[in-house]
Design a protein around this motif. Structure first.
Motif, PDB file in Angstrom:
ATOM      1  N   LEU A 470       0.969  -1.806  -0.021  1.00 25.27           N
ATOM      2  CA  LEU A 470       0.001  -0.151  -0.224  1.00 25.27           C
ATOM      3  C   LEU A 470       0.507   1.365   0.146  1.00 25.27           C
ATOM      4  N   GLY A 471       1.880   0.577   0.628  1.00 28.54           N
ATOM      5  CA  GLY A 471       3.339   2.467   0.062  1.00 28.54           C
ATOM      6  C   GLY A 471       3.146   2.854   1.458  1.00 28.54           C
ATOM      7  N   HIS A 472       3.728   4.330   1.661  1.00 24.80           N
ATOM      8  CA  HIS A 472       4.033   4.902   2.739  1.00 24.80           C
ATOM      9  C   HIS A 472       2.491   6.153   2.840  1.00 24.80           C
ATOM     10  N   GLY A 473       1.922   6.169   1.390  1.00 26.45           N
ATOM     11  CA  GLY A 473       1.192   7.164   1.240  1.00 26.45           C
ATOM     12  C   GLY A 473       1.755   9.044   1.460  1.00 26.45           C
ATOM     13  N   SER A 474       2.801   8.876   1.307  1.00 31.95           N
ATOM     14  CA  SER A 474       3.523  10.482   1.492  1.00 31.95           C
ATOM     15  C   SER A 474       5.031  10.574   0.234  1.00 31.95           C
ATOM     16  N   LEU A 475       5.594  11.212  -0.261  1.00 30.53           N
ATOM     17  CA  LEU A 475       7.163  11.342  -0.599  1.00 30.53           C
ATOM     18  C   LEU A 475       8.022  11.665   0.189  1.00 30.53           C
ATOM     19  N   LEU A 476       7.580  11.600   1.835  1.00 28.04           N
ATOM     20  CA  LEU A 476       8.782  12.054   2.447  1.00 28.04           C
ATOM     21  C   LEU A 476       9.660  10.922   2.795  1.00 28.04           C
ATOM     22  N   ASP A 477      10.532  10.990   2.636  1.00 28.20           N
ATOM     23  CA  ASP A 477      12.047  10.476   2.909  1.00 28.20           C
ATOM     24  C   ASP A 477      11.702   9.158   1.405  1.00 28.20           C
ATOM     25  N   SER A 478      11.429   9.542   0.633  1.00 28.17           N
ATOM     26  CA  SER A 478      11.450   8.425  -0.514  1.00 28.17           C
ATOM     27  C   SER A 478      12.673   8.284  -0.941  1.00 28.17           C
ATOM     28  N   PRO A 479      13.324   7.101  -1.160  1.00 28.65           N
ATOM     29  CA  PRO A 479      14.458   7.159  -2.022  1.00 28.65           C
ATOM     30  C   PRO A 479      14.536   7.929  -3.257  1.00 28.65           C
ATOM     31  N   ALA A 480      13.631   8.337  -4.280  1.00 27.66           N
ATOM     32  CA  ALA A 480      14.291   8.953  -5.130  1.00 27.66           C
ATOM     33  C   ALA A 480      13.907  10.787  -5.521  1.00 27.66           C
ATOM     34  N   ILE A 481      12.688  10.251  -5.544  1.00 24.69           N
ATOM     35  CA  ILE A 481      12.038  11.776  -4.843  1.00 24.69           C
ATOM     36  C   ILE A 481      11.554  12.440  -3.852  1.00 24.69           C
ATOM     37  N   ASP A 482      12.288  13.116  -2.951  1.00 26.88           N
ATOM     38  CA  ASP A 482      11.786  13.267  -1.980  1.00 26.88           C
ATOM     39  C   ASP A 482      11.585  15.149  -1.732  1.00 26.88           C
ATOM     40  N   HIS A 483      10.761  15.116  -0.328  1.00 24.03           N
ATOM     41  CA  HIS A 483      10.954  16.498   0.111  1.00 24.03           C
ATOM     42  C   HIS A 483      11.395  17.524  -0.420  1.00 24.03           C
ATOM     43  N   LEU A 484      12.518  17.167   0.279  1.00 23.11           N
ATOM     44  CA  LEU A 484      13.580  18.239  -0.270  1.00 23.11           C
ATOM     45  C   LEU A 484      14.736  18.353  -1.130  1.00 23.11           C
ATOM     46  N   MET A 485      14.195  17.114  -2.116  1.00 23.96           N
ATOM     47  CA  MET A 485      14.321  17.606  -3.960  1.00 23.96           C
ATOM     48  C   MET A 485      13.664  17.818  -3.942  1.00 23.96           C
ATOM     49  N   LEU A 486      12.344  17.807  -3.859  1.00 28.75           N
ATOM     50  CA  LEU A 486      11.222  18.849  -5.020  1.00 28.75           C
ATOM     51  C   LEU A 486      11.615  20.005  -4.285  1.00 28.75           C
ATOM     52  N   GLN A 487      12.064  20.325  -3.000  1.00 26.92           N
ATOM     53  CA  GLN A 487      12.148  21.769  -2.825  1.00 26.92           C
ATOM     54  C   GLN A 487      13.703  22.219  -3.512  1.00 26.92           C
ATOM     55  N   ALA A 488      14.694  22.025  -3.767  1.00 30.28           N
ATOM     56  CA  ALA A 488      15.411  22.064  -4.358  1.00 30.28           C
ATOM     57  C   ALA A 488      15.294  22.288  -5.809  1.00 30.28           C
ATOM     58  N   ARG A 489      14.312  21.801  -6.857  1.00 38.47           N
ATOM     59  CA  ARG A 489      13.697  21.997  -8.016  1.00 38.47           C
ATOM     60  C   ARG A 489      12.697  22.780  -7.710  1.00 38.47           C
ATOM     61  N   GLY A 490      12.625  23.782  -7.117  1.00 40.69           N
ATOM     62  CA  GLY A 490      11.411  25.300  -7.287  1.00 40.69           C
ATOM     63  C   GLY A 490       9.921  24.834  -6.428  1.00 40.69           C
ATOM     64  N   PHE A 491       9.828  23.826  -6.162  1.00 41.89           N
ATOM     65  CA  PHE A 491       9.092  23.068  -5.213  1.00 41.89           C
ATOM     66  C   PHE A 491       8.462  23.658  -3.386  1.00 41.89           C
ATOM     67  N   THR A 492       7.826  24.232  -3.439  1.00 44.75           N
ATOM     68  CA  THR A 492       7.315  25.018  -1.937  1.00 44.75           C
ATOM     69  C   THR A 492       7.234  23.716  -1.518  1.00 44.75           C
ATOM     70  N   ALA A 493       6.529  24.049   0.412  1.00 39.27           N
ATOM     71  CA  ALA A 493       6.063  23.652   0.987  1.00 39.27           C
ATOM     72  C   ALA A 493       4.688  23.593   0.522  1.00 39.27           C
ATOM     73  N   HIS A 494       3.988  24.427   0.116  1.00 36.37           N
ATOM     74  CA  HIS A 494       2.624  24.306  -0.663  1.00 36.37           C
ATOM     75  C   HIS A 494       1.603  23.209  -1.324  1.00 36.37           C
ATOM     76  N   GLU A 495       3.453  23.569  -2.710  1.00 36.49           N
ATOM     77  CA  GLU A 495       2.098  22.139  -3.584  1.00 36.49           C
ATOM     78  C   GLU A 495       2.716  20.924  -2.670  1.00 36.49           C
ATOM     79  N   ILE A 496       4.052  21.074  -2.178  1.00 36.73           N
ATOM     80  CA  ILE A 496       4.379  19.733  -2.270  1.00 36.73           C
ATOM     81  C   ILE A 496       3.374  18.895  -1.187  1.00 36.73           C
ATOM     82  N   GLU A 497       2.427  20.021  -0.001  1.00 38.95           N
ATOM     83  CA  GLU A 497       1.164  19.574   0.754  1.00 38.95           C
ATOM     84  C   GLU A 497       0.193  18.740  -0.389  1.00 38.95           C
ATOM     85  N   LYS A 498       0.282  19.908  -1.221  1.00 38.94           N
ATOM     86  CA  LYS A 498      -1.550  19.712  -2.147  1.00 38.94           C
ATOM     87  C   LYS A 498      -1.086  18.388  -2.934  1.00 38.94           C
TER      88      LYS A 498
END
Length: 906
Positions: A470-498
Motif C-alpha cells: 500500500l505504500g507510505h502514503g507520502s513522498l517523505l523519505d522517498s529514495p528517489a523524489i522526496d520533499h527536499l529534492m522537490l524543494q531543490a527543484r523549486g517546489f514550495t511546501a504548499h505545492e508539496i502538501e497539495k
C-alpha cells in the motif's frame, strides 16, 4: 417441507443511505459496512425501488414470491413454514451471503464433431460469416466510390447537364471507372449521378446480425490428439469464437438448454475465527437449492459459488498446490450434496425430472463415484463432503431428482458486485489489495479480508506488508523524489502538501502533480512552463522538472506501494506463492483448478481459451488440445481483436524507371513481319531399355522400394513406388501417384518443382529411415522419396540428413576410408565399376575388371604403389603396365606383350 429453525445469516446493522441515482435521489436502508457501489448494484437488480426499504425492497419481494410459489405447490405445509422459509431466504440476501444471478441463453446444439452433419453445419456457418464480413467491407468501399461520383458532380461548375455527363466531366469519368472496378453496376452509377444533390445517409457501422452461439460434443481423446475433426472445430472457434466444445454428449446436451434462473453463494462468508462453518454453509446451499427449484418452473437452474479462492487464501493455500485444489473441490462437493438433497426433497412433492428418469442409473452411478472421490480428497472437509454426497445419493434413489444438473461454476459480474467483490466462479478470489470505503465516503486501498486473515494467521509483519503493498502514503523519505529534492527543484511546501494529499485520490504520482493540483500559475511563474504547455492534458510536471522515468517510478512505488503481495520479501515462500496464484495465475494452473472443481460439479463452465489475434489455426488446435488434456469438460476459443492501428508491413512497390523521350526513327520502306508459332508441349518418351536404380529402405518400420528410370543422358524420367504389407488402397494410391509424377517429368516439369513441393510433408508413416545411407529420418513417405531423388539427381546435399561428407558431386562417393589410410589425402583406391553399372543393362559389355580410377588426384609423396608410373593394363585394368626391354609387362597380373603399345612412343 419444514424449514429448520436456524439463522441463515445474521443481518448486519442497517442505516439510512442517501444515493444519487441518474434521475433522482433515493433513501434506502442498507448495511453500514457496505460500499455505495454494492448498494447500487442491489438497487439495479431490484428494478422498482421502495423508499426506505432494505436494499430498495427487491430482496423482500423476491423472497415473498418464492415462498408463495412453494406454498401454492404444496412444498410447505402451511403459512408458518412458508414465512420461515421467506425470512431465512431474505436474511441471506440482506447479510450479503447469497444473491440471485442472471441466467444464460440457449445454445444451438450441433452433432458430434466427428459426424458429417457437424462438418456441413460449421462450413455453412463459416461461409455465412465470411459472406457478411466481405459484404460489409465491399459495401463500404463501394459506397465510398459512389460518394466520389456524386462529389465529382457537385464540385463541377457550369452547365448542370455537362457536369453530369461522363464525356464532358473528366473527374466524373475517373470516379465512375473506379466505381465500376469495385463492382458497381452502370445503372447504380447513373443513379448516383442523378441523385448527386440529394442527401445520402452514411452506411451504419453497426456489426452484422449476431451469430448463433453453437455447441458441439467431442471425444476428449480426439481433441487432445488434435485429429482432423478437432482441427475443424478449432478453426471454427478461431474464426468466429461462437463454438463451445463439450467433451461429453451429456454436458453438451445440458449446456445447450441454457440456464433460466441462477444464484450464487459467497463461501468466504462462512469463515469463522476458528474454522469453516460447515453446518451453516450446507444449510444455505440447501435453502437456495429449494428456492431455485421453485423459481425455475420448466427452465434449467444453476447454483454457483463465489469466494472459493478467498477461502483458500485465508488459510494460506496456493491455488497451484494440491491442498488448494482439493480444498476447492471439497467446497464444491459440499454444495453439490446439499443442493441435490434439496432437489430430491422437492422431487418428492413436485415430481422428478424426465431427464433423471431416463438416465436414473447413470446419475446415481455418477453420484456414487463423486462420493468416493470426495472421501479421498486431502482436505479437512473431505469427510463432510463425502457424507453430504451420500445423503444426496440416498434421497435421489428414494425420491428422484427435480434437477439432475443443479450445481456448477459460472461467471456473473453483477452478482460479484452484489456479493461485495467476491468473484463468482470455480475458485475466484478478490484481489489481495482492494478498496474500502470510509464513513465519509472516501475510497482507500486496503487488504481484502482473506488477505488480512492470511497475514495475521502466519504472523507476518503487517507493517512491512502494508508498506510494500500500500505504500507510505507520502513522498517523505522517498529514495528517489522526496520533499527536499522537490524543494531543490523549486517546489514550495504548499505545492508539496497539495500533491501529497492528492496521491490517494488521483491514483498516481504524475496525476498528483498535475497543473490542476499544484496550480498552473506556479508552473508558469516558478518553473517557467509556457501557457501552451500547461494547457496540454498530457503535461508531465515531474518530467518538466527534470525527473527521470526511473526516479518517478521508484517514488510512486514508495508512496503508493506495489499493489501486490506476491513479491513481498516479508512473507514466507509458501504465502508468497499463495498470493501470486491469486494476483497473476498461470493459465495452466487455472485449467488444473477448473478440472479439479468440475470433477464434482453437475455442470461444467466453458473455459474461455484466449488466442492471440495473429495466431494461426494450428496454434488454436494446440491450445484446444492442451485444455482437453488438462481435464476441463467444456471449452471455447476466443481470438483477440486486432489493434486499431494494426497494418501489414507490405513492401513498397519499385518505382518504374522514367521513360526516355521518344526518338524519331528513320523512315523504313521495308516491313518485317515476325510470326511466332507456339507449339503444344509434347511428351518425351523414355527408351524401351532404360537404366536406373532400385533403393530399398524402411520409413518408420514400413518398407519402401523406389525404382527409377532414366533417359540416355542420365536425367530422371520415371519412378515407381512399392510398399510392403500395406493395404490395397494405399498401395494403389502410391502407384498412381508415381505414374502422375512420371508423366509430369516426361512432359517437361523440372524435378526441382516436385522436390520443393513434397519435401517436409507430414503424415504417417514417418520416423527413422533405415537402409538409406543419406536419409536417416523423414516426416512422411513422400518426404523420404523426394529427399532421395533430390540428393541422387539434383545434388541437393542439403536435403540429406546423413553424413554428407561421404558423397561427392557425382553421387558415386569416396566411401568410408580405411583405418590405415584415413590420412591419405589422395583418396581411396579405385572402386569396381560393377558396383554402379548394371551388368544386365550393359548385357555384359562392361568387363568385370572395369574400375572407377582417381585420375589426376595428387598422391602422397613417397608412396610406393605398383603402376604409379605405368599405363592401364588391358587385362586387369590396373595402372601397372611398364616396359621391360622390348616387351610390356603388367606388374599386377604378369601379362606380357611384345607389342610396344603406348609406351613405345616414350
Amino acid at each position: 417441507m419444514r424449514t429448520p429453525v436456524k439463522a441463515a445469516g445474521i443481518v448486519p446493522a442497517m442505516e439510512w443511505r442517501d444515493l444519487e441515482r441518474a434521475d433522482e435521489m433515493v433513501v434506502v436502508s442498507a448495511p453500514s459496512s457496505w460500499s455505495d457501489a454494492r448498494v447500487e448494484a442491489w438497487l439495479d437488480w431490484a428494478g422498482e425501488i421502495e423508499p426506505k426499504a432494505p436494499l430498495g425492497g427487491g430482496p423482500a419481494r423476491y423472497a415473498d414470491r418464492i415462498a408463495q410459489i412453494g406454498l401454492a405447490r404444496g412444498l410447505f405445509g402451511d403459512k408458518t413454514d412458508a414465512a420461515a422459509f421467506r425470512e431465512a431466504l431474505l436474511a441471506t440476501m440482506l447479510s450479503g451471503v447469497a444473491t440471485p444471478a442472471n441466467g444464460q441463453s440457449n445454445l444451438e446444439l450441433l452433432p458430434d464433431i466427428a459426424e458429417i452433419e457437424f462438418q456441413s453445419a460449421v462450413k455453412t456457418t463459416l461461409a455465412q460469416r465470411r459472406g457478411r464480413v466481405l459484404a460489409a467491407q465491399a459495401a463500404a468501399r463501394l459506397d465510398a466510390a459512389l460518394a466520389q461520383v456524386a462529389d465529382a458532380v457537385r464540385r463541377c461548375s457550369g452547365d448542370p447537364r455537362a457536369c453530369g455527363d461522363v464525356r464532358k466531366n473528366p473527374a466524373l469519368a475517373r470516379a465512375a471507372r473506379k466505381a465500376r472496378e469495385l463492382g458497381a453496376d452502370d445503372r447504380v452509377i447513373l443513379d448516383a449521378i442523378a441523385t448527386a444533390d440529394a442527401f445520402r445517409p452514411p452506411l451504419t457501422d453497426e456489426a452484422p446480425a449476431r451469430e448463433l452461439a453453437l455447441i458441439a460434443s467431442a471425444s476428449r481423446q480426439a481433441v487432445a490428439a488434435g485429429d482432423e475433426a478437432a482441427a475443424l472445430a478449432a478453426q471454427v472457434g478461431w474464426e468466429t469464437g461462437a463454438l463451445t466444445l463439450a467433451l461429453s454428449p451429456t454436458d453438451a446436451e445440458a449446456l445447450s438448454r441454457g440456464v433460466g434462473v441462477a444464484a450464487a453463494i459467497d463461501a468466504s462468508a462462512f469463515l469463522d475465527d476458528d474454522a469453516f462453518d460447515i453446518e451453516r454453509f450446507t444449510y444455505v446451499c440447501h435453502l437456495w437449492g429449494t428456492a431455485l427449484e421453485l423459481e425455475r418452473g420448466e427452465r434449467p437452474a444453476r447454483l454457483g459459488l463465489a469466494g472459493v479462492g478467498d477461502c483458500l487464501l485465508s488459510q494460506g493455500w496456493a491455488q497451484t498446490s494440491v491442498e488448494g485444489r482439493d480444498g476447492a473441490a471439497a467446497l464444491w462437493a459440499l454444495a453439490v450434496g446439499a443442493a441435490l438433497s434439496a432437489s430430491a426433497e422437492a422431487a418428492a412433492v413436485l415430481g422428478q425430472d424426465e431427464a433423471f428418469a431416463q438416465d436414473k442409473q447413470g446419475v446415481l452411478k455418477t453420484l456414487a463415484e463423486r462420493r468416493v472421490r470426495a472421501a479421498a480428497l486431502r482436505s479437512d472437509l473431505a469427510t463432510e463432503a463425502a457424507a453430504s454426497l451420500a445423503t444426496a445419493h440416498a434421497l435421489a434413489r428414494k425420491h428422484g431428482l427435480r434437477s439432475a444438473a443443479l450445481v456448477g461454476p459460472f461467471e456473473d459480474a453483477e452478482a460479484t458486485l452484489r456479493l461485495g467483490g467476491a468473484p463468482v466462479g470455480p475458485a475466484g478470489a478478490m484481489s489481495p489489495v482492494s478498496v474500502s470505503q470510509t464513513a465519509d465516503g472516501w475510497l482507500l486501498p486496503a487488504f481484502s479480508p482473506a488477505a488480512f486473515e492470511a497475514l495475521s494467521t502466519e504472523g507476518v509483519d503487517l507493517d512491512a506488508a502494508r508498506r510494500h503493498a500500500l505504500g507510505h502514503g507520502s513522498l517523505l523519505d522517498s529514495p528517489a523524489i522526496d520533499h527536499l529534492m522537490l524543494q531543490a527543484r523549486g517546489f514550495t511546501a504548499h505545492e508539496i502538501e497539495k500533491a501529497d494529499n492528492a496521491l490517494r485520490e488521483h491514483h498516481g504520482l504524475r496525476a498528483a502533480f498535475a497543473p490542476a493540483v499544484v496550480g498552473a500559475g506556479f508552473l508558469r511563474d516558478v518553473l517557467g512552463a509556457s501557457a501552451e504547455d500547461v494547457a496540454r492534458r498530457d503535461f508531465d510536471t515531474l518530467a518538466f522538472a527534470d525527473f527521470s522515468p526511473t526516479e518517478i517510478a521508484a517514488a510512486e512505488r514508495h508512496a503508493l506501494g506495489a499493489g501486490t503481495l506476491g513479491d513481498c520479501d516479508a512473507l514466507n515462500p509458501e504465502l508468497r506463492e499463495a498470493f501470486r496464484s491469486v494476483e497473476a495465475p498461470a493459465f495452466g494452473d487455472r485449467l488444473a483448478m477448473i478440472a479439479a472443481v468440475e470433477a464434482f460439479a453437475c455442470l461444467p463452465a466453458p473455459v474461455t481459451i484466449p488466442i492471440a489475434f495473429d495466431a494461426r489455426p494450428a496454434d488454436a488446435v494446440r491450445a484446444q488440445a492442451a485444455a482437453a488434456r488438462a481435464g476441463v469438460r467444456a471449452l471455447r476459443l476466443m481470438r483477440a481483436d486486432a489493434p486499431s492501428d494494426f497494418k501489414l508491413d507490405l513492401p513498397e512497390e519499385a518505382a518504374e524507371p522514367a521513360r526516355a523521350a521518344p526518338v524519331s526513327a528513320p523512315l523504313v520502306t521495308e516491313r518485317v513481319v515476325e510470326k511466332i508459332v507456339e507449339r503444344d508441349r509434347s511428351r518425351r518418351r523414355l527408351p524401351d531399355r532404360r537404366k536406373g536404380y532400385i533403393q530399398k529402405a524402411s520409413v518408420g518400420g514400413h518398407k519402401v522400394y523406389l525404382h527409377t528410370g532414366e533417359y540416355e543422358d542420365g536425367e530422371l524420367g520415371e519412378l515407381f513406388i512399392d510398399m510392403h504389407k500395406e493395404g490395397a488402397a494405399f498401395r494403389s494410391l502410391m502407384n498412381n501417384f508415381a505414374i502422375a509424377v512420371s508423366l509430369g517429368l516426361q512432359h517437361g516439369v523440372p524435378l526441382d518443382e516436385f522436390v520443393d513441393a513434397f519435401v517436409f510433408t507430414k503424415f504417417e508413416p514417418a520416423g527413422p529411415v533405415t537402409g538409406n545411407d543419406s536419409i536417416k529420418s523423414a516426416t512422411s513417405i513422400l518426404d523420404y522419396i523426394f529427399r532421395e531423388l533430390g540428393v541422387s539427381y539434383l545434388g541437393r546435399d542439403d536435403l540429406a540428413n546423413g553424413d554428407s561428407g561421404q558423397f561427392n558431386a557425382d553421387g558415386l562417393g569416396w566411401g568410408k576410408p580405411r583405418a590405415d589410410d584415413e590420412a591419405d589425402e589422395a583418396g581411396p583406391d579405385p572402386v569396381l565399376a560393377s558396383k554402379f553399372i548394371s551388368k544386365g543393362f550393359s548385357r555384359g559389355a562392361a568387363p568385370d575388371n572395369l574400375v572407377f580410377a582417381s585420375f589426376g588426384r595428387r598422391r602422397v609423396e613417397g608412396a610406393d604403389r605398383p603402376g604409379v608410373e605405368g599405363e592401364m593394363c588391358p587385362a586387369c585394368g590396373d595402372l601397372s603396365l611398364v616396359r621391360r626391354g622390348g616387351m610390356t609387362v603388367c606388374d599386377t597380373c604378369g601379362a606380357q606383350s611384345d607389342r610396344p603399345g603406348p609406351l613405345a612412343s616414350s
